[in-house]
Design a protein around this motif. Structure first.
Motif, PDB file in Angstrom:
ATOM      1  N   THR A 295      -2.884  32.935  62.805  1.00 27.90           N
ATOM      2  CA  THR A 295      -2.861  31.806  61.883  1.00 27.90           C
ATOM      3  C   THR A 295      -3.925  31.957  60.800  1.00 27.90           C
ATOM      4  O   THR A 295      -4.907  32.680  60.967  1.00 27.90           O
ATOM      5  N   ASP A 296      -3.727  31.244  59.718  1.00 21.23           N
ATOM      6  CA  ASP A 296      -4.694  31.172  58.630  1.00 21.23           C
ATOM      7  C   ASP A 296      -5.683  30.050  58.920  1.00 21.23           C
ATOM      8  O   ASP A 296      -5.279  28.913  59.183  1.00 21.23           O
ATOM      9  N   ASP A 297      -6.988  30.357  58.883  1.00 19.62           N
ATOM     10  CA  ASP A 297      -7.995  29.362  59.255  1.00 19.62           C
ATOM     11  C   ASP A 297      -8.037  28.171  58.308  1.00 19.62           C
ATOM     12  O   ASP A 297      -8.359  27.049  58.721  1.00 19.62           O
ATOM     13  N   LYS A 298      -7.719  28.372  57.032  1.00 20.56           N
ATOM     14  CA  LYS A 298      -7.816  27.272  56.059  1.00 20.56           C
ATOM     15  C   LYS A 298      -6.661  26.288  56.197  1.00 20.56           C
ATOM     16  O   LYS A 298      -6.862  25.076  56.132  1.00 20.56           O
ATOM     17  N   THR A 299      -5.466  26.809  56.373  1.00 22.43           N
ATOM     18  CA  THR A 299      -4.294  25.935  56.425  1.00 22.43           C
ATOM     19  C   THR A 299      -3.809  25.658  57.840  1.00 22.43           C
ATOM     20  O   THR A 299      -3.107  24.674  58.078  1.00 22.43           O
ATOM     21  N   GLY A 300      -4.149  26.539  58.787  1.00 25.60           N
ATOM     22  CA  GLY A 300      -3.651  26.421  60.155  1.00 25.60           C
ATOM     23  C   GLY A 300      -2.239  26.921  60.331  1.00 25.60           C
ATOM     24  O   GLY A 300      -1.699  26.896  61.441  1.00 25.60           O
ATOM     25  N   ARG A 301      -1.628  27.401  59.269  1.00 25.85           N
ATOM     26  CA  ARG A 301      -0.240  27.859  59.359  1.00 25.85           C
ATOM     27  C   ARG A 301      -0.160  29.277  59.921  1.00 25.85           C
ATOM     28  O   ARG A 301      -1.085  30.078  59.756  1.00 25.85           O
ATOM     29  N   ALA A 302       0.957  29.582  60.547  1.00 25.92           N
ATOM     30  CA  ALA A 302       1.169  30.904  61.126  1.00 25.92           C
ATOM     31  C   ALA A 302       1.414  31.932  60.026  1.00 25.92           C
ATOM     32  O   ALA A 302       2.121  31.661  59.051  1.00 25.92           O
ATOM     33  N   THR A 303       0.827  33.093  60.202  1.00 27.04           N
ATOM     34  CA  THR A 303       1.034  34.197  59.270  1.00 27.04           C
ATOM     35  C   THR A 303       1.768  35.369  59.911  1.00 27.04           C
ATOM     36  O   THR A 303       2.321  36.216  59.214  1.00 27.04           O
ATOM     37  N   ARG A 304       1.763  35.410  61.242  1.00 22.66           N
ATOM     38  CA  ARG A 304       2.392  36.526  61.962  1.00 22.66           C
ATOM     39  C   ARG A 304       2.672  36.080  63.387  1.00 22.66           C
ATOM     40  O   ARG A 304       1.919  35.283  63.953  1.00 22.66           O
ATOM     41  N   LEU A 305       3.743  36.602  63.968  1.00 25.24           N
ATOM     42  CA  LEU A 305       4.024  36.296  65.373  1.00 25.24           C
ATOM     43  C   LEU A 305       4.789  37.451  65.997  1.00 25.24           C
ATOM     44  O   LEU A 305       5.401  38.268  65.303  1.00 25.24           O
ATOM     45  N   ARG A 306       4.742  37.498  67.329  1.00 30.85           N
ATOM     46  CA  ARG A 306       5.468  38.521  68.065  1.00 30.85           C
ATOM     47  C   ARG A 306       5.721  38.029  69.486  1.00 30.85           C
ATOM     48  O   ARG A 306       4.822  37.474  70.127  1.00 30.85           O
ATOM     49  N   MET A 307       6.940  38.238  69.974  1.00 29.56           N
ATOM     50  CA  MET A 307       7.241  37.940  71.368  1.00 29.56           C
ATOM     51  C   MET A 307       6.553  38.973  72.258  1.00 29.56           C
ATOM     52  O   MET A 307       6.511  40.156  71.914  1.00 29.56           O
ATOM     53  N   ILE A 308       6.011  38.530  73.375  1.00 33.72           N
ATOM     54  CA  ILE A 308       5.278  39.404  74.287  1.00 33.72           C
ATOM     55  C   ILE A 308       6.069  39.606  75.565  1.00 33.72           C
ATOM     56  O   ILE A 308       6.534  38.641  76.199  1.00 33.72           O
ATOM     57  N   ARG A 309       6.234  40.880  75.965  1.00 32.32           N
ATOM     58  CA  ARG A 309       6.825  41.235  77.251  1.00 32.32           C
ATOM     59  C   ARG A 309       5.990  42.382  77.809  1.00 32.32           C
ATOM     60  O   ARG A 309       6.037  43.497  77.292  1.00 32.32           O
ATOM     61  N   LEU A 310       5.216  42.118  78.827  1.00 37.36           N
ATOM     62  CA  LEU A 310       4.283  43.117  79.347  1.00 37.36           C
ATOM     63  C   LEU A 310       4.510  43.330  80.834  1.00 37.36           C
ATOM     64  O   LEU A 310       4.392  42.410  81.634  1.00 37.36           O
ATOM     65  N   GLY A 311       4.867  44.576  81.223  1.00 40.32           N
ATOM     66  CA  GLY A 311       5.049  44.905  82.622  1.00 40.32           C
ATOM     67  C   GLY A 311       6.433  44.537  83.130  1.00 40.32           C
ATOM     68  O   GLY A 311       7.251  43.927  82.443  1.00 40.32           O
ATOM     69  N   GLY A 312       6.708  44.930  84.362  1.00 42.56           N
ATOM     70  CA  GLY A 312       7.955  44.558  85.015  1.00 42.56           C
ATOM     71  C   GLY A 312       9.188  45.093  84.317  1.00 42.56           C
ATOM     72  O   GLY A 312       9.202  46.189  83.777  1.00 42.56           O
ATOM     73  N   ARG A 313      10.259  44.288  84.301  1.00 41.35           N
ATOM     74  CA  ARG A 313      11.554  44.740  83.830  1.00 41.35           C
ATOM     75  C   ARG A 313      11.781  44.541  82.337  1.00 41.35           C
ATOM     76  O   ARG A 313      12.727  45.101  81.770  1.00 41.35           O
ATOM     77  N   LEU A 314      10.947  43.736  81.670  1.00 40.39           N
ATOM     78  CA  LEU A 314      11.202  43.405  80.262  1.00 40.39           C
ATOM     79  C   LEU A 314      10.130  43.950  79.337  1.00 40.39           C
ATOM     80  O   LEU A 314      10.018  43.511  78.196  1.00 40.39           O
ATOM     81  N   GLU A 315       9.365  44.917  79.785  1.00 35.67           N
ATOM     82  CA  GLU A 315       8.194  45.344  79.018  1.00 35.67           C
ATOM     83  C   GLU A 315       8.572  45.882  77.644  1.00 35.67           C
ATOM     84  O   GLU A 315       9.550  46.581  77.461  1.00 35.67           O
ATOM     85  N   GLN A 316       7.749  45.506  76.654  1.00 33.86           N
ATOM     86  CA  GLN A 316       7.853  46.031  75.308  1.00 33.86           C
ATOM     87  C   GLN A 316       6.435  46.155  74.765  1.00 33.86           C
ATOM     88  O   GLN A 316       5.474  45.780  75.422  1.00 33.86           O
ATOM     89  N   ALA A 317       6.283  46.664  73.562  1.00 32.68           N
ATOM     90  CA  ALA A 317       4.960  46.827  72.982  1.00 32.68           C
ATOM     91  C   ALA A 317       4.313  45.487  72.708  1.00 32.68           C
ATOM     92  O   ALA A 317       4.984  44.489  72.464  1.00 32.68           O
TER      93      ALA A 317
END
Length: 270
Positions: free
Chosen positions: A246-268
Motif C-alpha cells: 500500500t501507499d503510506d500517504k493514501t492507504g490505497r493498494a499499489t500491488r497484490l499477489r495471491m499466496i500459495r506456499l507448500g502442500g498441493r497448491l504451492e506457487q511463487a
C-alpha cells in the motif's frame, strides 16, 4: 506498507505450517503487518487461548475469528485479555472482545483491522454487516486517521463478499474474504484503490474436504447419514493468503499477489 493476510488456519496441519513458515516470511518478504484468520485452528472448530498465543508468537500481529469465534469456551475470557484477537464486528450484542481495533506496525504506522460476518446462507442471522463496517470506516478515514485498513469479510456467498469489496472501495486498503476455505482466482485492485479477493483460502491440508479428513464428509454426501465426527486432515498444509503493498500517504493498494506456499497448491511468493 507490506501486508499479509492468511486465510483460515485449519487444525494441527495449518498451525504447524504457519509456525514453521511465518517467522521466515516476515523477514524474507519484509512484512510490516500480518493478519491471520484463526477461527478453525483448534480441531477445526474455534480457537483456544493456547493456540492463539502460538499463532501470535509465530509472527501474527492480529488474529480474526468468525462464526465459530467462541466454540472453544476459554476464548470467552481470553479475548478480554488479548486485544490482538478480534471477534466479528456484528457477532452479537454483548459479546466479549472487540470487533475492530487500530494497531501500529513496527514503524508506528496505524492499521485498522475489522472483521464482519455476512448474512447470505449463514446458519444464523447476524446484524447487517454493511452498516456495521460503514460506521467503523467513517470513524477511521483512510489516509487520515489510519495509514491502512483491512476488512475480513467472513461469509459463504461470493456475491456478498464482492458487494462488500465495492462498498469499501477507496475506504479500505484490503477487503478479503474468509470462511469457505477455497481460494478464489479474482484477486484485483478495485477502481478506488482497494485490494480485493473473494476468499483467501485456508492454511490447511487440501487433500481433504475443506480441510476435513475426507471419509466422513464423503459418507454423509453419499448416504445422508453421519457416522463419526469431522476431524481435520493432517497431511502437509498449504499457506493460502493475500499479499498487498500500500501507499503510506493514501492507504490505497499499489500491488497484490495471491499466496500459495507448500502442500498441493504451492506457487511463487511476492
Amino acid at each position: 506498507m507490506k501486508i499479509l493476510f492468511l486465510g483460515d488456519v485449519m487444525g494441527r496441519a495449518g498451525r504447524r505450517a504457519l509456525v514453521e513458515n511465518l517467522p521466515r516470511l516476515r523477514e524474507e518478504w519484509r512484512l510490516d503487518f500480518v493478519v491471520v484468520n484463526g477461527e478453525n485452528a483448534t480441531g477445526g472448530m474455534g480457537l483456544s487461548g493456547a493456540h492463539a498465543k502460538l499463532l501470535l508468537e509465530a509472527g501474527a500481529d492480529c488474529l480474526t475469528l468468525g462464526d465459530h469465534a467462541f466454540d472453544q469456551k476459554d476464548m470467552l475470557q481470553f479475548i478480554e485479555t488479548e486485544p490482538r484477537v478480534l471477534r466479528p464486528l456484528n457477532y452479537a450484542k454483548g459479546a466479549p472482545g472487540l470487533g475492530h481495533r487500530v494497531f501500529q506496525d513496527r514503524r508506528g504506522r496505524k492499521v485498522l483491522v475489522t472483521q464482519v460476518l455476512g448474512q447470505v446462507f449463514m446458519k444464523r442471522a447476524f446484524d447487517d454487516p454493511f452498516s456495521a463496517v460503514d460506521q467503523v470506516l467513517r470513524a477511521h478515514p483512510l489516509g487520515g486517521a489510519v495509514q491502512a485498513v483491512l476488512v475480513d469479510i467472513h461469509c459463504e456467498a461470493t456475491s456478498e463478499k464482492m458487494g462488500m469489496g465495492h462498498f469499501c472501495d477507496g475506504r479500505a486498503s484490503v477487503v478479503v474474504g474468509s470462511h469457505t476455505h477455497v481460494p478464489t482466482a479474482d484477486a484485483q485492485i478495485l477502481p478506488g484503490g482497494t485490494a480485493f479477493q473473494s476468499d483467501a483460502g485456508m492454511c490447511g491440508d487440501y487433500n481433504s474436504v475443506i480441510g476435513m479428513e475426507k471419509s466422513e464428509p464423503m459418507r454423509r454426501f453419499v448416504t445422508g447419514m453421519p457416522k463419526a465426527r469431522f476431524t481435520p486432515a493432517l497431511e502437509e498444509a498449504t499457506l493460502s493468503g493475500l499479499y498487498v503493498e500500500t501507499d503510506d500517504k493514501t492507504g490505497r493498494a499499489t500491488r497484490l499477489r495471491m499466496i500459495r506456499l507448500g502442500g498441493r497448491l504451492e506457487q511463487a511468493g511476492p
